[in-house]
Scaffold this motif. Structure first.
Motif, PDB file in Angstrom:
ATOM      1  N   ASP A   3      39.835  21.778  32.592  1.00 16.43           N
ATOM      2  CA  ASP A   3      40.134  22.820  31.595  1.00 16.43           C
ATOM      3  C   ASP A   3      41.321  23.672  32.042  1.00 16.43           C
ATOM      4  OD1 ASP A   3      38.147  22.019  29.880  1.00 16.43           O
ATOM      5  OD2 ASP A   3      36.671  23.473  30.626  1.00 16.43           O
ATOM      6  N   TRP A   4      41.369  23.989  33.319  1.00 13.01           N
ATOM      7  CA  TRP A   4      42.463  24.800  33.855  1.00 13.01           C
ATOM      8  C   TRP A   4      43.792  24.069  33.723  1.00 13.01           C
ATOM      9  CZ3 TRP A   4      45.767  24.299  38.128  1.00 13.01           C
ATOM     10  CH2 TRP A   4      46.505  25.448  38.432  1.00 13.01           C
ATOM     11  N   ILE A   5      43.825  22.783  34.105  1.00 16.38           N
ATOM     12  CA  ILE A   5      45.055  21.995  33.992  1.00 16.38           C
ATOM     13  C   ILE A   5      45.453  21.847  32.531  1.00 16.38           C
ATOM     14  CG2 ILE A   5      46.071  19.700  34.338  1.00 16.38           C
ATOM     15  CD1 ILE A   5      44.510  19.555  36.968  1.00 16.38           C
ATOM     16  N   SER A   6      44.473  21.591  31.682  1.00 13.88           N
ATOM     17  CA  SER A   6      44.749  21.451  30.248  1.00 13.88           C
ATOM     18  C   SER A   6      45.346  22.740  29.683  1.00 13.88           C
ATOM     19  CB  SER A   6      43.457  21.091  29.515  1.00 13.88           C
ATOM     20  OG  SER A   6      43.692  20.979  28.146  1.00 13.88           O
ATOM     21  N   CYS A   7      44.800  23.858  30.055  1.00  8.97           N
ATOM     22  CA  CYS A   7      45.310  25.154  29.598  1.00  8.97           C
ATOM     23  C   CYS A   7      46.747  25.369  30.101  1.00  8.97           C
ATOM     24  CB  CYS A   7      44.396  26.268  30.097  1.00  8.97           C
ATOM     25  SG  CYS A   7      44.897  27.905  29.565  1.00  8.97           S
ATOM     26  N   PHE A   8      47.009  24.933  31.324  1.00 13.27           N
ATOM     27  CA  PHE A   8      48.327  25.062  31.935  1.00 13.27           C
ATOM     28  C   PHE A   8      49.387  24.289  31.145  1.00 13.27           C
ATOM     29  CE2 PHE A   8      51.360  23.342  35.132  1.00 13.27           C
ATOM     30  CZ  PHE A   8      51.922  24.525  35.552  1.00 13.27           C
ATOM     31  N   LEU A   9      49.000  23.153  30.559  1.00 12.58           N
ATOM     32  CA  LEU A   9      49.941  22.278  29.872  1.00 12.58           C
ATOM     33  C   LEU A   9      49.984  22.479  28.359  1.00 12.58           C
ATOM     34  CD1 LEU A   9      49.171  18.989  31.817  1.00 12.58           C
ATOM     35  CD2 LEU A   9      51.088  20.561  32.161  1.00 12.58           C
ATOM     36  N   ARG A  10      49.001  23.132  27.805  1.00 14.20           N
ATOM     37  CA  ARG A  10      48.882  23.292  26.362  1.00 14.20           C
ATOM     38  C   ARG A  10      49.658  24.492  25.837  1.00 14.20           C
ATOM     39  NH1 ARG A  10      42.954  22.904  25.772  1.00 14.20           N
ATOM     40  NH2 ARG A  10      43.245  24.944  26.650  1.00 14.20           N
ATOM     41  N   GLU A  11      50.043  24.384  24.579  1.00 18.60           N
ATOM     42  CA  GLU A  11      50.673  25.497  23.853  1.00 18.60           C
ATOM     43  C   GLU A  11      51.881  26.075  24.586  1.00 18.60           C
ATOM     44  OE1 GLU A  11      47.849  28.356  22.403  1.00 18.60           O
ATOM     45  OE2 GLU A  11      46.330  26.796  22.140  1.00 18.60           O
ATOM     46  N   ARG A  12      52.706  25.174  25.108  1.00 15.55           N
ATOM     47  CA  ARG A  12      53.922  25.598  25.795  1.00 15.55           C
ATOM     48  C   ARG A  12      55.071  25.673  24.800  1.00 15.55           C
ATOM     49  NH1 ARG A  12      55.350  21.620  29.203  1.00 15.55           N
ATOM     50  NH2 ARG A  12      57.025  22.934  29.920  1.00 15.55           N
ATOM     51  N   THR A  13      56.001  26.579  25.085  1.00 15.78           N
ATOM     52  CA  THR A  13      57.185  26.731  24.240  1.00 15.78           C
ATOM     53  C   THR A  13      58.416  26.832  25.127  1.00 15.78           C
ATOM     54  OG1 THR A  13      56.980  29.132  24.225  1.00 15.78           O
ATOM     55  CG2 THR A  13      55.918  27.937  22.415  1.00 15.78           C
ATOM     56  N   ARG A  14      59.581  26.705  24.475  1.00 20.59           N
ATOM     57  CA  ARG A  14      60.825  26.893  25.215  1.00 20.59           C
ATOM     58  C   ARG A  14      61.871  27.482  24.293  1.00 20.59           C
ATOM     59  NH1 ARG A  14      63.381  20.872  25.892  1.00 20.59           N
ATOM     60  NH2 ARG A  14      63.810  20.592  23.702  1.00 20.59           N
ATOM     61  N   ARG A  15      62.823  28.158  24.924  1.00 20.73           N
ATOM     62  CA  ARG A  15      64.010  28.680  24.243  1.00 20.73           C
ATOM     63  C   ARG A  15      65.166  28.494  25.199  1.00 20.73           C
ATOM     64  NH1 ARG A  15      62.752  34.512  21.844  1.00 20.73           N
ATOM     65  NH2 ARG A  15      64.578  34.013  20.611  1.00 20.73           N
ATOM     66  N   ILE A  16      66.328  28.238  24.663  1.00 25.01           N
ATOM     67  CA  ILE A  16      67.500  28.083  25.517  1.00 25.01           C
ATOM     68  C   ILE A  16      68.605  29.013  25.046  1.00 25.01           C
ATOM     69  CG2 ILE A  16      66.973  25.697  26.137  1.00 25.01           C
ATOM     70  CD1 ILE A  16      69.114  24.831  24.107  1.00 25.01           C
ATOM     71  N   VAL A  17      69.493  29.320  25.968  1.00 24.04           N
ATOM     72  CA  VAL A  17      70.667  30.126  25.653  1.00 24.04           C
ATOM     73  C   VAL A  17      71.878  29.211  25.749  1.00 24.04           C
ATOM     74  CG1 VAL A  17      72.114  32.053  26.358  1.00 24.04           C
ATOM     75  CG2 VAL A  17      69.628  32.228  26.564  1.00 24.04           C
ATOM     76  N   PHE A  18      72.671  29.182  24.672  1.00 24.93           N
ATOM     77  CA  PHE A  18      73.899  28.388  24.663  1.00 24.93           C
ATOM     78  C   PHE A  18      75.000  29.234  24.042  1.00 24.93           C
ATOM     79  CE2 PHE A  18      76.869  25.450  22.591  1.00 24.93           C
ATOM     80  CZ  PHE A  18      77.287  24.742  23.714  1.00 24.93           C
ATOM     81  N   ASP A  19      76.069  29.372  24.767  1.00 22.01           N
ATOM     82  CA  ASP A  19      77.220  30.132  24.292  1.00 22.01           C
ATOM     83  C   ASP A  19      76.814  31.544  23.858  1.00 22.01           C
ATOM     84  OD1 ASP A  19      79.945  30.345  23.880  1.00 22.01           O
ATOM     85  OD2 ASP A  19      79.843  29.635  21.793  1.00 22.01           O
ATOM     86  N   GLY A  20      75.897  32.130  24.653  1.00 18.95           N
ATOM     87  CA  GLY A  20      75.467  33.493  24.380  1.00 18.95           C
ATOM     88  C   GLY A  20      74.444  33.630  23.262  1.00 18.95           C
ATOM     89  N   GLN A  21      74.057  32.539  22.646  1.00 18.25           N
ATOM     90  CA  GLN A  21      73.090  32.583  21.541  1.00 18.25           C
ATOM     91  C   GLN A  21      71.732  32.046  22.007  1.00 18.25           C
ATOM     92  OE1 GLN A  21      73.703  33.772  18.445  1.00 18.25           O
ATOM     93  NE2 GLN A  21      75.775  34.327  19.075  1.00 18.25           N
ATOM     94  N   LEU A  22      70.669  32.740  21.634  1.00 17.06           N
ATOM     95  CA  LEU A  22      69.314  32.341  21.982  1.00 17.06           C
ATOM     96  C   LEU A  22      68.748  31.478  20.857  1.00 17.06           C
ATOM     97  CD1 LEU A  22      67.052  32.706  24.091  1.00 17.06           C
ATOM     98  CD2 LEU A  22      66.291  34.695  22.778  1.00 17.06           C
ATOM     99  N   SER A  23      68.226  30.307  21.220  1.00 14.77           N
ATOM    100  CA  SER A  23      67.678  29.390  20.217  1.00 14.77           C
ATOM    101  C   SER A  23      66.346  29.904  19.685  1.00 14.77           C
ATOM    102  CB  SER A  23      67.472  27.998  20.826  1.00 14.77           C
ATOM    103  OG  SER A  23      66.365  28.007  21.715  1.00 14.77           O
ATOM    104  N   THR A  24      65.885  29.262  18.642  1.00 11.15           N
ATOM    105  CA  THR A  24      64.548  29.567  18.134  1.00 11.15           C
ATOM    106  C   THR A  24      63.530  28.978  19.110  1.00 11.15           C
ATOM    107  OG1 THR A  24      64.512  27.548  16.831  1.00 11.15           O
ATOM    108  CG2 THR A  24      65.288  29.534  15.719  1.00 11.15           C
ATOM    109  N   THR A  25      62.323  29.456  19.030  1.00 11.08           N
ATOM    110  CA  THR A  25      61.250  28.958  19.895  1.00 11.08           C
ATOM    111  C   THR A  25      60.839  27.564  19.441  1.00 11.08           C
ATOM    112  OG1 THR A  25      60.458  31.199  20.264  1.00 11.08           O
ATOM    113  CG2 THR A  25      58.906  29.414  20.714  1.00 11.08           C
TER     114      THR A  25
END
Length: 118
Positions: A3-25
């Motif tokens: 359960d702990w490992i599953s929680c660690f890997l679940r519902e992850r998101t990312r955002r990146i910055v390119f040319d000073g602009q932040l992407s959507t999630t």
């Protein structure tokens, strides 16, 4: 623990910055966080089946981090058969990788032939 490992890997998101602009999630369906202490262990568990794919062709596998080496040692008289087994193994790996959400990087893939007079 699962359960702990599953929680660690679940519902992850990312955002990146390119040319000073932040992407959507963006939601991530799979993968392991970069820099995670668990990353090496989870990668080994995730790719454990690769050793079975290689063994089916009678070859050997050595892995270190995310690098894999496949090798075979044969007498010179068996070279043609070894090349066929190696070719079949690479084909099997190429089939296995997309099913495991992995990609073979042709620019980092090398074949080395080491000969001996023995």
């Amino acid at each position: 623990m699962l359960d702990w490992i599953s929680c660690f890997l679940r519902e992850r998101t990312r955002r990146i910055v390119f040319d000073g602009q932040l992407s959507t999630t963006q939601h991530l369906a799979f993968g392991v966080p970069q820099g995670s202490v668990l990353r090496p262990l989870l990668y080994v568990l995730y790719t454990a089946e690769l050793s079975c794919v290689v063994a089916e062709q009678g070859l050997r596998l050595h892995q270190y981090a995310d690098d894999s080496q496949i090798y075979i040692s044969v007498a010179l008289r068996d070279a043609a058969h070894a090349v066929q087994r190696f070719t079949d193994c690479v084909s099997d790996i190429s089939d296995w990788m997309p099913a495991s959400r992995l990609r073979l990087n042709p620019t980092k893939t090398e074949v080395m032939w080491l000969g001996s007079n023995r």
